[in-house]
Design an enzyme around this catalytic site. Structure first.
Site, PDB file in Angstrom:
ATOM      1  N   GLU A 146     -33.507  -5.129   8.936  1.00  0.00           N
ATOM      2  CA  GLU A 146     -34.512  -5.975   9.588  1.00  0.00           C
ATOM      3  C   GLU A 146     -34.944  -7.149   8.711  1.00  0.00           C
ATOM      4  OE1 GLU A 146     -36.746  -5.802  12.380  1.00  0.00           O
ATOM      5  OE2 GLU A 146     -35.960  -4.058  13.446  1.00  0.00           O
ATOM      6  N   ARG A 203     -26.763  -8.414  14.449  1.00  0.00           N
ATOM      7  CA  ARG A 203     -27.109  -7.936  13.106  1.00  0.00           C
ATOM      8  C   ARG A 203     -25.866  -7.256  12.544  1.00  0.00           C
ATOM      9  NH1 ARG A 203     -31.976  -4.343  13.491  1.00  0.00           N
ATOM     10  NH2 ARG A 203     -33.104  -6.270  13.918  1.00  0.00           N
ATOM     11  N   HIS A 236       0.843  -1.198   0.000  1.00  0.00           N
ATOM     12  CA  HIS A 236       0.000   0.000   0.000  1.00  0.00           C
ATOM     13  C   HIS A 236       0.876   1.245   0.000  1.00  0.00           C
ATOM     14  CE1 HIS A 236      -3.672   2.277   0.628  1.00  0.00           C
ATOM     15  NE2 HIS A 236      -3.043   2.988   1.554  1.00  0.00           N
TER      16      HIS A 236
END
Length: 660
Positions: free
Chosen positions: A434, A619, A104
């Site tokens: 959701e 989640r 990089h």
């Protein structure tokens, strides 16, 4: 040791040669086909590989299962990436027992992302470097194996710094590759708190703002000098490019953008003047500054950077339904920052967008999408991109008012989708995290993860299935009717203007707003089921930038795609969020105006939300699609987001009224 190399550009050539010189066997090289629209001033990896007799490939999608299988058949011991422009999938990264390593062009963890060479010059840095690091799923985030510093001289421009970095990279690789070949690969973790991330630069980013400090303008000239596209301005409708410049401290009191003299050619900035040494009018040849002034017809006192004359290209019209909401008002701000967007909006209120109401490119009507269908249909027909952002999206309402959730979130939005089909308009639709429901995957993948919801007698799922059904309808319209669409799935976006403390008072707000209300009013923070549920919290600025790039849709890469927008690194439980919020609250300068902390209180979800509620343990998004389609990476730490959100809400409280 057998290596597979992914490489492009001059750095790619340097990397390939260094690997060969270190005695590795190169089984294959993967590169890119040159883009005819790009100025390919750099060396060709494909020609180098062909001359060395090494198999070389340039697939459109190296992460396709076919190519993953072919790379697996090569049985590499180690993988190197030298300025390869695409992210490699985890499947590829795991093929090499010794690991995968990327070169990089910065001193990581600073300047992760794209174009670090140009960004360090834009920002006026005095030092950069090159870093070899282990490759992990997240771009430029793996452990550092070795790095080498490079000083940036005041007269360095992009090309001279590029040559310095290539030389430093070769020295670094010559030093470390033999050690790695022996199986000794030391590495140290990056310090995440020091990480900075920069995105891709576009040619239009070279537009000069003469109201900036002269050093800023000069650094921009250095950063994008030839063979990059250049820093540019306008004299009326005529574009000209500045290839080299110097700083003059005295602007002689002239207004920014005004010509001070034509020989030498000097232009006033905010705090000094820029002397234009060489430049180019339109597509002409490069000339010295005074000749450029003559070509452009400049005289002392002329004002540069006026808007180009009308080109016949009209602005892009964006229709936002729910424009006063959290996403809508922040997106409006981002769109109006760009000259080529015009925003049309509807909502039932205007408190969050009051700052835009007098803006000439913002057109607002107060109204209800379930009533003003004629206005909506007319504006769908009139606009280019449609964002139906209206929805009931707070968990307590799913159990309180499931039918209202269905009517608004599904039925009203379906009508808007059908208008988009009818008038062949592009729709950017807010799906939701959701929809994944109780998916058991470690991270939720838009294209692979199952969407799992609970039983019918749990109305909390009405929001999830309404959104999921619309996702499927939109997808079908795309397949059968040619609807242009992108579905985006926000993962717990937070920030100022999220909702209101009044909404929290009736239980109809997001989690963090409810927690802030508890702190403001001196009531216990309620942890539903102990607050062990984990979410990935995303700063609104990161989210809106991703959404903006979906609207831009460079190369139509977002068409027909589902894109998660979240920050996997900001995963925390609700309890951890509350603890972080409390810490920020105690340190806030307004803390003394509020009651003492009343403690935490564990509450059962059934007693808080009602019997129709079910929660989700975690989640977490996969953001590979966002990285690939948007060249996007979230960069804002959760603590920063929490502090800014808290500050917004605390300053919205009437302290004087509380004191009385």
């Amino acid at each position: 040791m057998k290596a597979v190399i992914f490489a492009y550009h001059d750095m790619g050539c340097q990397g390939v040669q260094a690997v060969l010189d270190a005695g590795y066997e190169i089984a294959a090289i993967f590169t890119h086909a040159d883009n005819p629209a790009e100025n390919t001033f750099f060396g060709s990896v494909s020609r180098l590989a062909a001359g060395l007799g090494i198999p070389v490939y340039a697939p459109d999608n190296v992460n396709h299962p076919i190519w993953v299988d072919r790379i697996a058949e090569l049985a590499p011991d180690i993988i190197f990436s030298f300025y390869y422009r695409n992210l490699l999938s985890e499947e590829i990264l795991h093929l090499a027992p010794a690991g995968a390593f990327n070169l990089h062009g910065s001193l990581l963890p600073a300047y992760r992302g794209r174009a670090p060479l140009n960004w360090v010059l834009v920002n006026g840095e005095s030092e950069t470097g090159v870093t070899l690091h282990r490759m992990v799923k997240r771009a430029d985030a793996g452990e550092i194996v070795a790095s080498q510093r490079v000083a940036i001289a005041q007269d360095d421009v992009a090309l001279t710094l590029h040559h310095k970095l290539c030389q430093a990279a070769r020295q670094l690789l010559n030093s470390i590759l033999p050690t790695m070949k022996c199986g000794n690969i030391p590495s140290v973790p990056q310090r995440e708190s020091d990480a900075t991330y920069y995105g891709r630069r576009r040619p239009e980013d070279g537009l000069i703002d003469w109201h900036k400090p002269v050093s800023t303008v000069h650094n921009l000239v250095r950063a994008v000098a030839a063979p990059w596209p250049g820093a540019f301005s306008y004299n009326g409708s005529q574009k000209f490019t500045i290839w080299s410049s110097r700083i003059c401290p005295d602007a002689q009191g002239a207004l920014p953008g005004s010509v001070i003299s034509v020989s030498p050619l000097r232009v006033a900035c905010a705090d000094g003047a820029l002397e234009i040494i060489t430049g180019q009018a339109g597509d002409g040849i490069t000339v010295q500054g005074s000749q450029l002034a003559q070509t452009l017809g400049l005289v002392a006192g002329a004002c540069l950077n006026r808007p180009p004359a009308t080109s016949g290209k009209r602005r892009i019209r964006v229709l936002i339904l729910g424009v006063n909401g959290f996403i809508g008002n922040h997106l409006t701000e981002r769109l109006l920052d760009e000259e080529n967007y015009e925003v049309y909006g509807m909502d039932i209120g205007s408190n969050a967008i009051s700052r835009f109401l007098l803006h000439p490119r913002f057109h607002f009507v107060e109204g209800d999408i379930s009533i003003h269908s004629e206005w909506i249909e007319y504006h769908v027909k009139k606009c280019d991109v449609v964002l139906p952002l209206v929805a009931i999206a707070t968990p307590i309402e799913y159990t309180r008012n499931p039918l209202r959730v269905f009517e608004l979130d599904f039925e009203e939005n379906l009508r808007i989708i059908r208008y988009c089909v009818k008038y062949r308009k592009r729709v950017v639709f807010p799906s939701t995290s959701e929809v994944y429901g109780m998916c058991t995957d470690a991270s939720f993948d838009e294209d692979k993860s199952n969407l799992i919801v609970g039983p019918v007698n749990k109305p909390r799922w009405i929001y999830s299935v309404s959104k999921q059904l619309l996702d499927r309808v939109i997808w079908a319209y795309g397949e059968k009717e040619g609807l242009r669409f992108t579905l985006f799935r926000p993962f717990n976006w937070m920030g100022p203007r999220l909702d209101s403390l009044n909404a929290a008072r009736i239980g109809s707000s997001r989690a963090i707003t409810q927690l802030i209300l508890n702190l403001v009013e001196g009531t216990p923070i309620k942890l539903i089921d102990g607050g062990q549920q984990k979410r990935c919290f995303t700063d609104i600025r990161d989210g809106i930038e991703a959404l903006f790039r979906i609207i831009v849709n460079e190369g139509d890469r977002c068409d027909g795609k589902i894109i998660n927008i979240g920050n996997p690194d900001n995963e925390a439980s609700i309890q951890e969020l509350a603890t972080l919020l409390l810490d920020s609250f105690d340190k806030h300068p307004l803390r003394c105006h509020f009651p003492p902390f009343a403690g935490f209180q564990v509450v059962e979800s059934r007693s808080y939300y009602g019997k129709g509620y079910q929660d989700v343990a975690h989640r977490k998004p996969s953001i590979d699609n966002a990285r690939r389609c948007l060249d996007w990476e979230p960069s804002i730490a959760m603590r920063d987001t929490v502090e800014e959100t808290l500050d917004f809400f605390l300053r919205s409280v009437d302290i004087a009224e509380r004191a009385s």
